[in-house]
Design an enzyme around this catalytic site. Structure first.
Site, PDB file in Angstrom:
ATOM      1  CE  LYS A  50      -3.861  -2.286 -32.244  1.00 41.04           C
ATOM      2  NZ  LYS A  50      -4.790  -3.357 -31.858  1.00 41.04           N
ATOM      3  N   GLY A 182      -5.320 -14.931 -37.173  1.00 37.47           N
ATOM      4  CA  GLY A 182      -6.371 -13.922 -36.958  1.00 37.47           C
ATOM      5  C   GLY A 182      -5.746 -12.575 -36.612  1.00 37.47           C
ATOM      6  CB  ILE A 184      -4.824 -11.174 -31.388  1.00 40.18           C
ATOM      7  CG1 ILE A 184      -6.016 -10.303 -30.940  1.00 40.18           C
ATOM      8  CG2 ILE A 184      -3.757 -11.223 -30.304  1.00 40.18           C
ATOM      9  CD1 ILE A 184      -6.756 -10.811 -29.714  1.00 40.18           C
ATOM     10  CD  GLU A 203      -6.040 -19.689 -39.789  1.00 36.30           C
ATOM     11  OE1 GLU A 203      -5.786 -18.784 -38.984  1.00 36.30           O
ATOM     12  OE2 GLU A 203      -7.000 -20.476 -39.649  1.00 36.30           O
ATOM     13  CB  SER A 271      -3.054 -15.445 -31.389  1.00 38.60           C
ATOM     14  OG  SER A 271      -2.288 -15.845 -32.503  1.00 38.60           O
ATOM     15  N   GLY A 273      -8.019 -17.347 -30.545  1.00 35.91           N
ATOM     16  CA  GLY A 273      -9.331 -16.808 -30.193  1.00 35.91           C
ATOM     17  C   GLY A 273      -9.434 -16.565 -28.696  1.00 35.91           C
ATOM     18  CG  ASP A 314     -14.584  -9.128 -25.594  1.00 34.63           C
ATOM     19  OD1 ASP A 314     -15.109  -8.395 -26.454  1.00 34.63           O
ATOM     20  OD2 ASP A 314     -13.358  -9.279 -25.479  1.00 34.63           O
ATOM     21  CG  HIS A 446      -5.323  15.544 -55.299  1.00 32.07           C
ATOM     22  ND1 HIS A 446      -5.074  14.223 -55.597  1.00 32.07           N
ATOM     23  CD2 HIS A 446      -4.302  16.275 -55.825  1.00 32.07           C
ATOM     24  CE1 HIS A 446      -3.948  14.145 -56.312  1.00 32.07           C
ATOM     25  NE2 HIS A 446      -3.460  15.376 -56.466  1.00 32.07           N
TER      26      HIS A 446
HETATM   27  P1  FAD Z   1     -12.680  -6.409 -21.027  1.00 39.36           P
HETATM   28  O1  FAD Z   1     -11.949  -5.315 -21.660  1.00 39.36           O
HETATM   29  O2  FAD Z   1     -12.097  -7.781 -21.136  1.00 39.36           O
HETATM   30  O3  FAD Z   1     -12.833  -6.024 -19.506  1.00 39.36           O
HETATM   31  C1  FAD Z   1     -13.387  -6.879 -18.580  1.00 39.36           C
HETATM   32  C2  FAD Z   1     -12.957  -6.452 -17.194  1.00 39.36           C
HETATM   33  O4  FAD Z   1     -13.738  -7.138 -16.247  1.00 39.36           O
HETATM   34  C3  FAD Z   1     -11.514  -6.790 -16.880  1.00 39.36           C
HETATM   35  O5  FAD Z   1     -10.856  -5.660 -16.381  1.00 39.36           O
HETATM   36  C4  FAD Z   1     -11.619  -7.868 -15.804  1.00 39.36           C
HETATM   37  O6  FAD Z   1     -10.564  -7.841 -14.870  1.00 39.36           O
HETATM   38  C5  FAD Z   1     -12.921  -7.502 -15.148  1.00 39.36           C
HETATM   39  N1  FAD Z   1     -13.581  -8.603 -14.451  1.00 39.36           N
HETATM   40  C6  FAD Z   1     -13.866  -9.836 -14.945  1.00 39.36           C
HETATM   41  N2  FAD Z   1     -14.534 -10.565 -14.029  1.00 39.36           N
HETATM   42  C7  FAD Z   1     -14.673  -9.775 -12.939  1.00 39.36           C
HETATM   43  C8  FAD Z   1     -15.282  -9.953 -11.677  1.00 39.36           C
HETATM   44  N3  FAD Z   1     -15.923 -11.077 -11.360  1.00 39.36           N
HETATM   45  N4  FAD Z   1     -15.214  -8.932 -10.788  1.00 39.36           N
HETATM   46  C9  FAD Z   1     -14.594  -7.772 -11.112  1.00 39.36           C
HETATM   47  N5  FAD Z   1     -14.018  -7.548 -12.292  1.00 39.36           N
HETATM   48  C10 FAD Z   1     -14.062  -8.533 -13.202  1.00 39.36           C
HETATM   49  N6  FAD Z   1     -10.540  -4.498 -29.910  1.00 39.36           N
HETATM   50  C11 FAD Z   1     -10.669  -3.430 -30.723  1.00 39.36           C
HETATM   51  O7  FAD Z   1     -11.793  -2.958 -30.935  1.00 39.36           O
HETATM   52  N7  FAD Z   1      -9.583  -2.857 -31.330  1.00 39.36           N
HETATM   53  C12 FAD Z   1      -8.329  -3.344 -31.141  1.00 39.36           C
HETATM   54  O8  FAD Z   1      -7.372  -2.809 -31.701  1.00 39.36           O
HETATM   55  C13 FAD Z   1      -8.160  -4.463 -30.300  1.00 39.36           C
HETATM   56  N8  FAD Z   1      -6.944  -4.978 -30.088  1.00 39.36           N
HETATM   57  C14 FAD Z   1      -6.795  -6.031 -29.241  1.00 39.36           C
HETATM   58  C15 FAD Z   1      -5.517  -6.536 -29.029  1.00 39.36           C
HETATM   59  C16 FAD Z   1      -5.327  -7.594 -28.166  1.00 39.36           C
HETATM   60  C17 FAD Z   1      -3.923  -8.126 -27.949  1.00 39.36           C
HETATM   61  C18 FAD Z   1      -6.436  -8.152 -27.465  1.00 39.36           C
HETATM   62  C19 FAD Z   1      -6.251  -9.279 -26.505  1.00 39.36           C
HETATM   63  C20 FAD Z   1      -7.714  -7.661 -27.676  1.00 39.36           C
HETATM   64  C21 FAD Z   1      -7.901  -6.597 -28.564  1.00 39.36           C
HETATM   65  N9  FAD Z   1      -9.168  -6.081 -28.815  1.00 39.36           N
HETATM   66  C22 FAD Z   1      -9.312  -5.022 -29.677  1.00 39.36           C
HETATM   67  C23 FAD Z   1     -10.383  -6.635 -28.180  1.00 39.36           C
HETATM   68  C24 FAD Z   1     -10.816  -5.774 -26.993  1.00 39.36           C
HETATM   69  O9  FAD Z   1      -9.758  -5.674 -26.077  1.00 39.36           O
HETATM   70  C25 FAD Z   1     -12.038  -6.369 -26.328  1.00 39.36           C
HETATM   71  O10 FAD Z   1     -13.040  -6.585 -27.281  1.00 39.36           O
HETATM   72  C26 FAD Z   1     -12.580  -5.441 -25.253  1.00 39.36           C
HETATM   73  O11 FAD Z   1     -11.606  -5.205 -24.263  1.00 39.36           O
HETATM   74  C27 FAD Z   1     -13.834  -6.020 -24.605  1.00 39.36           C
HETATM   75  O12 FAD Z   1     -14.288  -5.133 -23.646  1.00 39.36           O
HETATM   76  P2  FAD Z   1     -15.144  -5.617 -22.403  1.00 39.36           P
HETATM   77  O13 FAD Z   1     -15.495  -4.383 -21.667  1.00 39.36           O
HETATM   78  O14 FAD Z   1     -16.216  -6.519 -22.855  1.00 39.36           O
HETATM   79  O15 FAD Z   1     -14.170  -6.537 -21.524  1.00 39.36           O
END
Ligand code: FAD
Length: 468
Positions: A50, A182, A184, A203, A271, A273, A314, A446
């Protein structure tokens, strides 16, 4: 050390879960394998993308729209290294913010890779191999996701890149092929298109942002085409061959195998997925097995097959969105404490931060048709809005889908300026099961973009839109 709850992963799911657990009086640890907190979202996802979207939009407007507003600029040019520096600063400020929140809530932050030794014993392996072990009553797995890159795409992080590398390119590319239409790919593709890169999007499916309402796909593609982006729908990339300074990308038509496209391009941004990330987590030591998509299976309480181990964000089923992960973090913390929280998954909004933005909540028209739900629909174009005319943001529309009998709003789909912010009104109304008539009777300031939502509700209830 003995904890009530240990969270693995400090993304929006993990750190929010940790905060809520601490607020509720639990002794909490959070494990993060990277030296910074915030996960994908903060470091290589939502926030940095962003930041670049905002910077590139300023440039695009300065180059293309300012003179119409009566602002003349001379010698306008992009300083991409500075754009990247600013983006990095935004990320670092947010990193510090999350660190502060951990301290404030007395959450122990343990840096290193976390893994299960048993269901209640975790190992944390530090960067230089040092090992710590902790005992914990419960675990919340929030390890997130990683980009999917097929092996034959020769991902070299140099010419063949994912979103992670696309966030720190230091020279505006001449050309870029984006594989996947998609969210991203379109967001990052449009960053570079605004800066002057010729962007081709390949796509596989019939339309971009295929999970959203097809009217949104159509409207957005029209706008992105006028930005200079080219779209190749129903094409599959068959070959990606990087060299030192270029990459050759070949795509084949799904309708006619003899039809191929090929580019010698500066970057190929893959990109297509993301996949759940559970590498070396030792899930087998806790008794957890993954499903066929590599996700951690959970029940309605987000608890895995092993009592006391939860998973969110995720790494589990559902939309890969930061705000979905956050809701799940709060949900699990409150569930652990015996509360009865609720998440309305159908009302989690989806947003694409291109310009115009796209935002959507509830059912799409295609879903309603498929389910055989009788519905009515109302649309209102942005160009009929006084506010849109004043700002010159004329692209887009609001579409409201309501139950044919009860008039309950079932879906709202917006393409247009500030759609990301506008969707909150629809979410709130739908949480309270409002009818299109309810929304049509509410006063909207408005001139604002939100008037388009009211007008679309008027259109859905007896074709009563006032300004078309
Ligand atoms: P993550 O944010 O992926 O965090 C997981 C963390 O766990 C990481 O820091 C990782 O290092 C850590 N980890 C993993 N395994 C271990 C382990 N064994 N030990 C210790 N640490 C570990 N979503 C939106 O809602 N709005 C947006 O605008 C948006 N834009 C995006 C843009 C991009 C380019 C990308 C790639 C994604 C975007 N997303 C967006 C998606 C969003 O980033 C994810 O859905 C979100 O970060 C998921 O959160 P999470 O907490 O599940 O995991």
């Amino acid at each position: 050390m003995q904890y009530d709850v240990t969270v693995i992963g400090s993304g929006p799911g993990g750190y929010v879960a940790a905060i809520r657990c601490a607020q509720l009086g639990l002794k909490v640890a959070i494990i993060e394998r990277y030296p910074v907190l915030g996960g994908t979202c903060l470091n290589v996802g939502c926030i940095p993308s962003k930041a670049l979207l905002d910077s590139s939009e300023h440039f695009y407007n300065a180059a293309h729209n300012f003179s119409t507003h009566g602002i003349d600029l001379k010698d306008l040019k992009v300083n991409l290294p500075q754009m990247i520096r600013r983006k990095n600063e935004v990320v670092q400020e947010n990193n510090k913010g999350v660190e502060f929140l951990m301290k404030k809530n007395k959450i122990d932050v343990l840096y290193g890779h976390g893994s299960f030794l048993t269901k209640n014993r975790l190992k944390i392996t530090g960067k230089s191999g040092e090992i710590r072990e902790i005992e914990t009553q419960r675990v919340i797995i929030a390890t997130g996701s990683k980009p999917i890159v097929p092996a034959n795409f020769n991902y070299d992080k140099h010419r063949v890149i994912t979103s992670t590398e696309a966030l720190h390119i230091e020279k505006v590319p001449g050309t870029m092929v984006v594989v996947g239409g998609g969210v991203i790919g379109l967001e990052l593709g449009s960053v570079y298109a605004r800066l002057g890169t010729k962007v081709h999007v390949v796509e596989f499916l019939d339309r971009i942002i295929a999970g959203m309402d097809s009217d949104c796909s159509r409207e957005l593609m029209k706008s992105l085409k006028s930005l200079g982006m080219e779209f190749h729908l129903r094409y599959g990339v068959t070959e990606v061959k990087p060299s030192k300074s270029k990459v050759k990308v070949t795509a084949q038509s799904r309708d006619d195998e003899s039809k191929t496209l090929s580019w010698e391009t500066d970057y190929c941004l893959v990109s297509i997925g993301r996949k759940p990330f559970t590498d070396n987590l030792g899930l087998e030591n806790a008794g957890i097995t993954l499903d066929e998509k590599g996700r951690i299976p959970v029940n309605d309480h987000l608890e895995t097959a092993v009592p006391g181990i939860y998973a969110i964000g995720d790494v589990v089923r559902g939309a890969m969105l930061a705000h979905k992960a956050e809701e799940e973090g709060v949900f699990v913390a409150e569930t652990i404490l015996g509360q009865k929280p609720h998440i309305h998954y159908n009302l989690i909004p989806a947003v694409v931060y291109t310009w115009p933005e796209v935002a959507s909540v509830g059912y799409t028209e295609e879903q309603l048709k498929e389910a055989g739900t009788p519905y009515k629909s109302g649309k209102f174009p942005f160009r009929a809005l006084g506010r849109a005319r004043a700002s010159m943001d004329l692209d887009g529309m609001v579409k409201v889908l309501a139950d044919k009998e009860t008039d309950e709003i079932l879906g709202v789909h917006i393409v247009g300026a500030r759609a990301a912010d506008m969707i909150a009104e629809a979410v709130a109304l739908m949480e309270f099961r409002a009818s299109a008539e309810d929304a049509a009777r509410m006063s909207h300031a408005h001139p604002t973009y939100t008037e388009a939502f009211k007008e679309a509700c008027l259109a859905a209830t007896g074709n009563r839109a006032l300004h078309v």
